[in-house]
Design a protein around this motif. Structure first.
Motif, PDB file in Angstrom:
ATOM      1  N   LEU A 109      47.681  47.736  46.100  1.00 23.09           N
ATOM      2  CA  LEU A 109      47.597  48.935  45.417  1.00 23.09           C
ATOM      3  C   LEU A 109      48.367  49.918  46.331  1.00 23.09           C
ATOM      4  O   LEU A 109      48.317  51.272  45.920  1.00 23.09           O
ATOM      5  CB  LEU A 109      46.403  49.341  44.861  1.00 23.09           C
ATOM      6  CG  LEU A 109      45.685  48.316  44.041  1.00 23.09           C
ATOM      7  CD1 LEU A 109      44.555  49.004  42.899  1.00 23.09           C
ATOM      8  CD2 LEU A 109      46.586  47.528  43.031  1.00 23.09           C
ATOM      9  N   LEU A 160      42.437  54.611  47.270  1.00 22.14           N
ATOM     10  CA  LEU A 160      41.148  54.045  47.089  1.00 22.14           C
ATOM     11  C   LEU A 160      40.444  53.401  48.365  1.00 22.14           C
ATOM     12  O   LEU A 160      39.945  52.531  48.170  1.00 22.14           O
ATOM     13  CB  LEU A 160      41.254  53.034  45.953  1.00 22.14           C
ATOM     14  CG  LEU A 160      42.086  53.281  44.602  1.00 22.14           C
ATOM     15  CD1 LEU A 160      41.980  51.938  43.906  1.00 22.14           C
ATOM     16  CD2 LEU A 160      41.581  54.325  43.778  1.00 22.14           C
ATOM     17  N   PHE A 211      40.526  39.802  43.722  1.00 21.38           N
ATOM     18  CA  PHE A 211      40.379  41.437  44.019  1.00 21.38           C
ATOM     19  C   PHE A 211      41.627  42.045  44.579  1.00 21.38           C
ATOM     20  O   PHE A 211      42.398  41.021  44.876  1.00 21.38           O
ATOM     21  CB  PHE A 211      39.178  41.402  45.157  1.00 21.38           C
ATOM     22  CG  PHE A 211      37.898  40.829  44.790  1.00 21.38           C
ATOM     23  CD1 PHE A 211      37.060  41.673  44.144  1.00 21.38           C
ATOM     24  CD2 PHE A 211      37.696  39.583  44.953  1.00 21.38           C
ATOM     25  CE1 PHE A 211      35.785  40.995  43.563  1.00 21.38           C
ATOM     26  CE2 PHE A 211      36.367  39.122  44.710  1.00 21.38           C
ATOM     27  CZ  PHE A 211      35.354  39.668  43.991  1.00 21.38           C
ATOM     28  N   ARG A 212      41.638  43.041  44.469  1.00 17.33           N
ATOM     29  CA  ARG A 212      42.913  43.688  45.292  1.00 17.33           C
ATOM     30  C   ARG A 212      42.949  43.233  46.665  1.00 17.33           C
ATOM     31  O   ARG A 212      41.831  43.244  47.194  1.00 17.33           O
ATOM     32  CB  ARG A 212      42.345  45.335  45.090  1.00 17.33           C
ATOM     33  CG  ARG A 212      43.166  46.076  46.095  1.00 17.33           C
ATOM     34  CD  ARG A 212      42.488  47.321  46.372  1.00 17.33           C
ATOM     35  NE  ARG A 212      43.273  48.434  47.274  1.00 17.33           N
ATOM     36  CZ  ARG A 212      43.303  49.714  47.471  1.00 17.33           C
ATOM     37  NH1 ARG A 212      41.926  50.209  47.131  1.00 17.33           N
ATOM     38  NH2 ARG A 212      44.062  50.333  48.053  1.00 17.33           N
ATOM     39  N   LEU A 257      35.312  51.651  46.722  1.00 16.61           N
ATOM     40  CA  LEU A 257      35.506  51.246  45.289  1.00 16.61           C
ATOM     41  C   LEU A 257      35.751  49.572  45.265  1.00 16.61           C
ATOM     42  O   LEU A 257      36.361  49.031  46.355  1.00 16.61           O
ATOM     43  CB  LEU A 257      36.750  51.702  44.562  1.00 16.61           C
ATOM     44  CG  LEU A 257      36.605  53.102  44.152  1.00 16.61           C
ATOM     45  CD1 LEU A 257      38.114  53.902  44.186  1.00 16.61           C
ATOM     46  CD2 LEU A 257      35.930  53.168  42.913  1.00 16.61           C
ATOM     47  N   THR A 288      37.732  46.831  43.432  1.00 14.48           N
ATOM     48  CA  THR A 288      39.023  46.744  42.387  1.00 14.48           C
ATOM     49  C   THR A 288      39.212  45.407  42.059  1.00 14.48           C
ATOM     50  O   THR A 288      39.514  44.417  43.094  1.00 14.48           O
ATOM     51  CB  THR A 288      40.275  47.161  42.849  1.00 14.48           C
ATOM     52  OG1 THR A 288      39.982  48.417  43.493  1.00 14.48           O
ATOM     53  CG2 THR A 288      41.315  47.271  41.855  1.00 14.48           C
ATOM     54  N   LEU A 341      41.276  42.325  40.225  1.00 20.92           N
ATOM     55  CA  LEU A 341      42.393  42.207  39.733  1.00 20.92           C
ATOM     56  C   LEU A 341      42.702  40.836  38.809  1.00 20.92           C
ATOM     57  O   LEU A 341      42.503  39.751  39.346  1.00 20.92           O
ATOM     58  CB  LEU A 341      43.502  42.038  40.886  1.00 20.92           C
ATOM     59  CG  LEU A 341      44.894  42.443  41.019  1.00 20.92           C
ATOM     60  CD1 LEU A 341      44.833  43.794  40.481  1.00 20.92           C
ATOM     61  CD2 LEU A 341      45.452  42.211  42.295  1.00 20.92           C
ATOM     62  N   LEU A 359      43.464  50.499  35.629  1.00 20.75           N
ATOM     63  CA  LEU A 359      44.111  51.570  36.625  1.00 20.75           C
ATOM     64  C   LEU A 359      45.349  52.102  35.994  1.00 20.75           C
ATOM     65  O   LEU A 359      45.528  53.218  36.168  1.00 20.75           O
ATOM     66  CB  LEU A 359      44.302  50.962  37.783  1.00 20.75           C
ATOM     67  CG  LEU A 359      43.092  50.776  38.417  1.00 20.75           C
ATOM     68  CD1 LEU A 359      43.164  50.637  40.141  1.00 20.75           C
ATOM     69  CD2 LEU A 359      41.833  51.820  38.125  1.00 20.75           C
ATOM     70  N   SER A 398      44.601  55.264  34.367  1.00 22.34           N
ATOM     71  CA  SER A 398      43.723  56.285  34.991  1.00 22.34           C
ATOM     72  C   SER A 398      44.478  57.515  35.372  1.00 22.34           C
ATOM     73  O   SER A 398      44.869  57.840  36.515  1.00 22.34           O
ATOM     74  CB  SER A 398      43.190  55.647  36.243  1.00 22.34           C
ATOM     75  OG  SER A 398      44.482  55.144  37.059  1.00 22.34           O
ATOM     76  N   ALA A 414      44.244  45.671  36.848  1.00 17.58           N
ATOM     77  CA  ALA A 414      43.306  46.216  37.624  1.00 17.58           C
ATOM     78  C   ALA A 414      42.261  47.108  37.075  1.00 17.58           C
ATOM     79  O   ALA A 414      42.492  47.759  36.307  1.00 17.58           O
ATOM     80  CB  ALA A 414      44.013  47.041  38.831  1.00 17.58           C
ATOM     81  N   ASN A 470      38.659  49.182  38.389  1.00 16.50           N
ATOM     82  CA  ASN A 470      37.844  49.452  39.273  1.00 16.50           C
ATOM     83  C   ASN A 470      36.271  49.569  39.125  1.00 16.50           C
ATOM     84  O   ASN A 470      35.689  49.599  37.852  1.00 16.50           O
ATOM     85  CB  ASN A 470      38.108  50.969  39.689  1.00 16.50           C
ATOM     86  CG  ASN A 470      39.190  51.414  40.890  1.00 16.50           C
ATOM     87  OD1 ASN A 470      39.689  50.431  41.498  1.00 16.50           O
ATOM     88  ND2 ASN A 470      39.791  52.446  40.572  1.00 16.50           N
ATOM     89  N   ALA A 495      36.719  54.848  37.734  1.00 16.60           N
ATOM     90  CA  ALA A 495      35.491  53.887  38.178  1.00 16.60           C
ATOM     91  C   ALA A 495      34.354  54.663  37.649  1.00 16.60           C
ATOM     92  O   ALA A 495      33.799  55.638  38.148  1.00 16.60           O
ATOM     93  CB  ALA A 495      35.493  54.415  39.759  1.00 16.60           C
TER      94      ALA A 495
END
Ligand SMILES: *Cc1c(COP(=O)(O)O)cnc(C)c1O
Length: 406
Positions: A107, A131, A274-275, A287, A289, A291, A310, A313, A363, A365, A377
């Protein structure tokens, strides 16, 4: 902000009871508590750099950094399309042109895409650590060095994070931080600029304080180095930031413990991703995140937890920054975008960064240390949760994810 307490009260009262609120004073005057000066010294030592300069916000820290580098009309600054709007607006009010680049699954700035965006006009790369998780500074630095372009690190969302053992903000020519309420340490609003370079420090200092030399020592009237503005921090703000800085490491250690349990339990769900985290031990752990494989799965999960993927966001995604897309600068002629001599005229429109949009659409959060609907989030842990509570919430989340994803 969840950890504001007796320490902050004590520092603030120290200033308030002395009655002296300005950042400069006579060291011999017992009423002058030098909170901002002390904050700057301790912050520089904490990051591991030579100089730190306190300012009024992360946004003014960015503007100060660009001005320190001498960035102006026609210059280009490369910035990822996923960042807070201030990363772009500060480039614009430095009268330069933001050149948007893709992110990858960390990200953060995608090093491969970054190199493609470099032109003879590129005067800086803004590496944003989004993040809580540092950008790929090894790769980014290699590219920047190859082309001789300075890096400014936007550490607003990741103050206290480290990458390969070194604190974020210490990799670039300059690093900036925000102490806004949503950041890892806060004094309501405030910011910091750091650098190892004496000349850059003097220029940034002058810009933030009407052209004066650092700490207003030395030449004054008749010998000011440049036309500056006023982004000085006051002693009350400095007092709160000082108390927060001194507890930052313990706050982050707590968040890392919470996130470890939360993530490990959620990771037991088959197929969950995950991210990409660039430094597991060093990231802020604000956070978690998720994915997903498809935007549809991300949307379904987000709907269920009362959140958004996201991509939605708000003003953290370039395509949602309507004032940037419409080029609504204060200048009716839209000067920073079209007028200077050699400037490229760039149109900013949704879809111009397809990779970024595809990743952000997948994504979602979950909160660990940060509860902020604006960054997507709104659900997850609370920063004051215990490890036991985090484990319980993880199990509930796994159950819910199973239901939604089937
Ligand atoms: C918050 C933030 C800023 C701006 O900081 P302020 O103190 O709110 O002006 C800049 N960049 C990023 C990435 C941010 O998250």
């Amino acid at each position: 902000m969840e950890f504001i307490g007796a320490e902050e009260s004590k520092e603030v009262l120290d200033v308030l009871e002395s009655g002296y609120l300005f950042r400069y004073g006579d060291a011999a005057n017992p009423a002058f508590k030098a909170k901002v000066w002390t904050l700057e010294k301790e912050f520089a030592a904490y990051i591991g750099v030579k100089h730190a300069l306190a300012v009024t916000s992360g946004t003014t820290a960015l503007l100060t950094a660009f001005s320190g580098l001498g960035i102006g009309p026609g210059d280009e600054v490369i910035v990822p399309g996923y960042s807070f709007v201030a990363s772009l607006s500060s480039i614009i009010y430095a009268r330069a042109v933001p050149v948007l680049a893709e992110i990858d699954e960390s990200l953060n700035l995608d090093p491969d895409d970054l190199e493609k965006r470099i032109t003879p006009q590129t005067k800086a790369i803004l590496a944003v650590h989004m993040l809580g998780n540092p950008a790929k500074m090894d790769e980014i630095r290699k590219i920047a060095d190859k082309h001789g372009i300075p890096i400014v690190e936007d550490v607003a969302q990741s103050c206290g994070s480290a990458y390969h053992g070194k604190k974020a903000g210490g990799f670039g020519k300059l690093g900036i931080y925000s102490f806004n309420i949503y950041k890892t340490m806060t004094c309501g609003d405030g910011g910091m600029v750091v650098t190892d370079d004496d000349d850059l420090y003097a220029r940034c200092f002058a810009f933030h304080d009407q052209g004066h030399l650092p700490n207003r020592k030395g030449v004054e009237v008749g010998a000011r180095s440049l036309i500056g503005l006023d982004f000085r921090m006051n002693e009350l703000t400095g007092a709160v930031a000082l108390a927060q800085l001194r507890k930052l490491d313990s706050i982050l250690a707590h968040l890392r413990k919470l996130k470890k349990v939360y993530k490990e339990r959620i990771a037991t769900l088959p197929g969950i991703q995950f991210r990409e985290i660039t430094d597991e031990a060093g990231e802020c752990a604000t956070l978690l995140t998720l994915l997903f494989k498809t935007p549809e799965a991300a949307k379904a999960v987000a709907d269920r937890i009362g959140s958004v993927p996201l991509i939605n966001s708000g003003w953290h995604v370039y395509g949602n920054m309507e004032q940037i897309l419409a080029q609504k600068t204060v200048d009716a002629k839209k000067c920073p975008f079209t007028c200077p001599h050699n400037a490229r005229s760039i149109r900013y429109e949704k879809g111009m960064l397809p990779k970024t949009e595809a990743i952000l659409s997948r994504a979602v959060n979950l909160s660990v240390g940060l509860r902020d609907k604006g960054i997507g989030a709104a659900c997850g842990l609370n920063p004051r949760d215990t490890v036991e509570i985090a484990a319980g919430k993880a199990d509930e989340m796994v159950k819910m994810l199973k239901e939604v994803l089937g």
